[in-house]
Design a protein around this motif. Structure first.
Motif, PDB file in Angstrom:
ATOM      1  N   ARG A 163       0.862  -1.193   0.000  1.00  0.00           N
ATOM      2  CA  ARG A 163       0.000   0.000   0.000  1.00  0.00           C
ATOM      3  C   ARG A 163       0.894   1.238   0.000  1.00  0.00           C
ATOM      4  O   ARG A 163       1.662   1.467   0.936  1.00  0.00           O
ATOM      5  CB  ARG A 163      -0.915  -0.011   1.233  1.00  0.00           C
ATOM      6  N   ASP A 217      -5.371   8.740   7.461  1.00  0.00           N
ATOM      7  CA  ASP A 217      -6.009   7.554   6.891  1.00  0.00           C
ATOM      8  C   ASP A 217      -5.445   6.261   7.490  1.00  0.00           C
ATOM      9  O   ASP A 217      -6.132   5.232   7.509  1.00  0.00           O
ATOM     10  CB  ASP A 217      -5.824   7.534   5.366  1.00  0.00           C
ATOM     11  N   ASP A 218      -4.193   6.299   7.935  1.00  0.00           N
ATOM     12  CA  ASP A 218      -3.550   5.116   8.546  1.00  0.00           C
ATOM     13  C   ASP A 218      -3.688   3.881   7.648  1.00  0.00           C
ATOM     14  O   ASP A 218      -4.008   2.784   8.083  1.00  0.00           O
ATOM     15  CB  ASP A 218      -4.155   4.840   9.922  1.00  0.00           C
ATOM     16  N   TRP A 219      -3.449   4.096   6.378  1.00  0.00           N
ATOM     17  CA  TRP A 219      -3.588   3.020   5.394  1.00  0.00           C
ATOM     18  C   TRP A 219      -2.258   2.645   4.746  1.00  0.00           C
ATOM     19  O   TRP A 219      -1.926   1.481   4.596  1.00  0.00           O
ATOM     20  CB  TRP A 219      -4.600   3.460   4.323  1.00  0.00           C
TER      21      TRP A 219
END
Length: 474
Positions: A163, A217-219
């Motif tokens: 990601r 977003d902590d993605w």
């Protein structure tokens, strides 16, 4: 009706007008994007913060355009004018650097293949350090003192991230190059684009906001900040404190790929990883698929070898245990005892045969020795020797007997001559004094009244001694 021009016709017309209107000009600005190709020509951009002008300084002009001193004044050999008002110092091509504030003299020219106008420099004079360079160095020093550039605070990049957040202009060439490279590398990943201006007054705030959004977003596993090449003014958004602060407080590692290889920004110093170009950013994040495939093959072969070795080791251990169990089983123990008994029987049989063989050899030796001692030859010799000894013994016995007879006769004669009764045969007698028990040899040995025992041949006569006579008879 207006005339219709071809591109080349219009460009040539503009070229003619521009070169005729500005045959020779002086331009002040800051040097950016300096390039030094192998030809020796210099290419750079002059900027004043609001506009940019491309400049080419040919190698021949670098060698010939050198101002000379005359009476303490600097005279331009191209124009003959005194250059006191510029306060500059003529530069050589080798001394020119990015960030310098310079004064360029030359002619305008249109480069027809690109339809781009440029300044063909004949003389370049140093005017000191440019405002942008001063601002760059001041911010760099400030952030360095705050620890923004410390290596120990930087985060290592994940290998082959799945990601990835990209902060850039979604319509720029940088994102196209990045995505093109990303398609050919890695094992597949998801990429989110966080749109932002990358040039202009509003760019720093948008870039910082996009980085903060990535954290919120902590993605993403990693954030990538990219932009294509440009002048120092074009890239200035990445030399601002808001962008530096946003990179510094980011919780995910940040990769900066700003401009081209020579371009260095404040963002590059703060970022966890600096790469030369946007394309290089993709190359840094994801390994080549050929490399991954080769690595997979290596891992596969290593796993196969490990599995084969594991099977061999387990097989060896199993065989060892099997032999151990077989060794401890009653059947195997009985077999060992039977084998041991058979071995002992064989050893006993061999020992018996060896014993009898030894005894047979001993008997043969004894027989040979007996034969040597008691054999026919030895017996004949012994018989002859015995016969000789018998003859000698016979002769010796005869002599011994004869000698013994002679000695016996002599002894008998002697004994007879010594027999006290022998004289009795001739008429003599033996007188014993009873008082003493001795034979009477002298009349003085008796006294009157002594009893005498007189022995004669055929008997005894008792007598008593009288004092008036020595002869007594009864």
């Amino acid at each position: 009706m207006s005339a219709i021009f071809s591109v080349s016709e219009l460009t040539r017309s503009v070229k003619n007008l521009l070169e005729a209107e500005f045959p020779f000009v002086w331009v002040r600005g800051q040097v950016t994007n300096l390039a030094r190709p192998a030809s020796g020509h210099l290419y750079f951009t002059l900027t004043d913060g609001d506009a940019a002008l491309s400049v080419v300084w040919f190698r021949g002009a670098q060698a010939s355009a050198k101002p000379v001193s005359q009476g303490g004044e600097k005279i331009n050999p191209l124009t003959g004018e005194v250059e006191e008002e510029t306060g500059g110092t003529a530069l050589t091509g080798a001394a020119l650097e990015d960030g310098m504030e310079v004064l360029c003299a030359g002619r305008l020219n249109v480069f027809e293949p690109r339809g781009q106008y440029q300044l063909v420099a004949e003389l370049v004079q140093d005017q000191g350090v440019g405002d942008l360079s001063v601002a760059f160095e001041a911010l760099k020093k400030k952030l360095a003192e705050k620890g923004y550039f410390d290596e120990d605070r930087k985060i290592s990049l994940p290998r082959d991230p799945a990601r990835v957040a990209v902060i850039t202009s979604p319509s720029g060439a940088a994102i196209r190059d990045f995505l093109r490279i990303a398609k050919t590398r890695g094992t597949g990943s998801e990429i989110r684009i966080y749109p932002s201006l990358v040039q202009g007054d509003q760019a720093p705030e948008q870039i910082a906001a996009a980085l903060d959004m990535v954290d919120a977003d902590d993605w993403a596993e990693v954030a990538v900040l990219i932009r294509g090449g440009g002048s120092l003014e074009d890239l200035w958004a990445f030399n601002t404190e808001p962008v530096a602060d946003a990179i510094y407080r980011a919780r995910v590692p940040v990769v900066s790929g700003i401009g081209h290889e020579p371009d260095v920004s404040i963002a590059d110093f703060v970022a966890d990883k600096r790469v030369a170009t946007p394309s290089h950013a993709a190359q840094e994040l994801w390994p080549r698929r050929e490399t991954l495939s080769q690595g997979l093959d290596v891992v596969d072969m290593a796993m196969r070898r490990a599995y084969t070795n594991w099977l061999h080791s387990k097989g060896a251990a199993f065989e060892h245990l099997r032999k151990g169990l077989a060794w401890l089983s009653p059947e195997r123990k009985l077999e060992r005892m039977t084998d041991h008994f058979s071995s002992l029987a064989v050893r006993l049989d061999n020992a018996g045969q060896d014993h009898f063989s030894d005894r047979h050899r001993d008997a043969q030796g004894y027989a040979q020795r007996l034969d040597r001692v008691f054999g026919p030859g030895r017996m004949d010799s012994a018989a002859r020797e015995a016969a000789s000894l018998a003859a000698r013994m016979e002769r010796a016995m005869t002599r011994c007997v004869e000698t013994a007879d002679n000695e016996f006769e002599l002894a008998s004669t002697t004994l007879r001559s010594l027999d006290p009764e022998a004289p009795l045969e001739r008429g003599y007698s033996l007188v014993r004094v009873e008082r003493t028990g001795a034979f009477l040899r002298d009349p003085k040995e008796v006294t009157s009244g002594d009893a005498l025992d007189i022995r004669v041949k055929n008997g005894r006569v008792a007598a008593v001694v009288k004092s008036d006579s020595t002869d007594t008879q009864e």
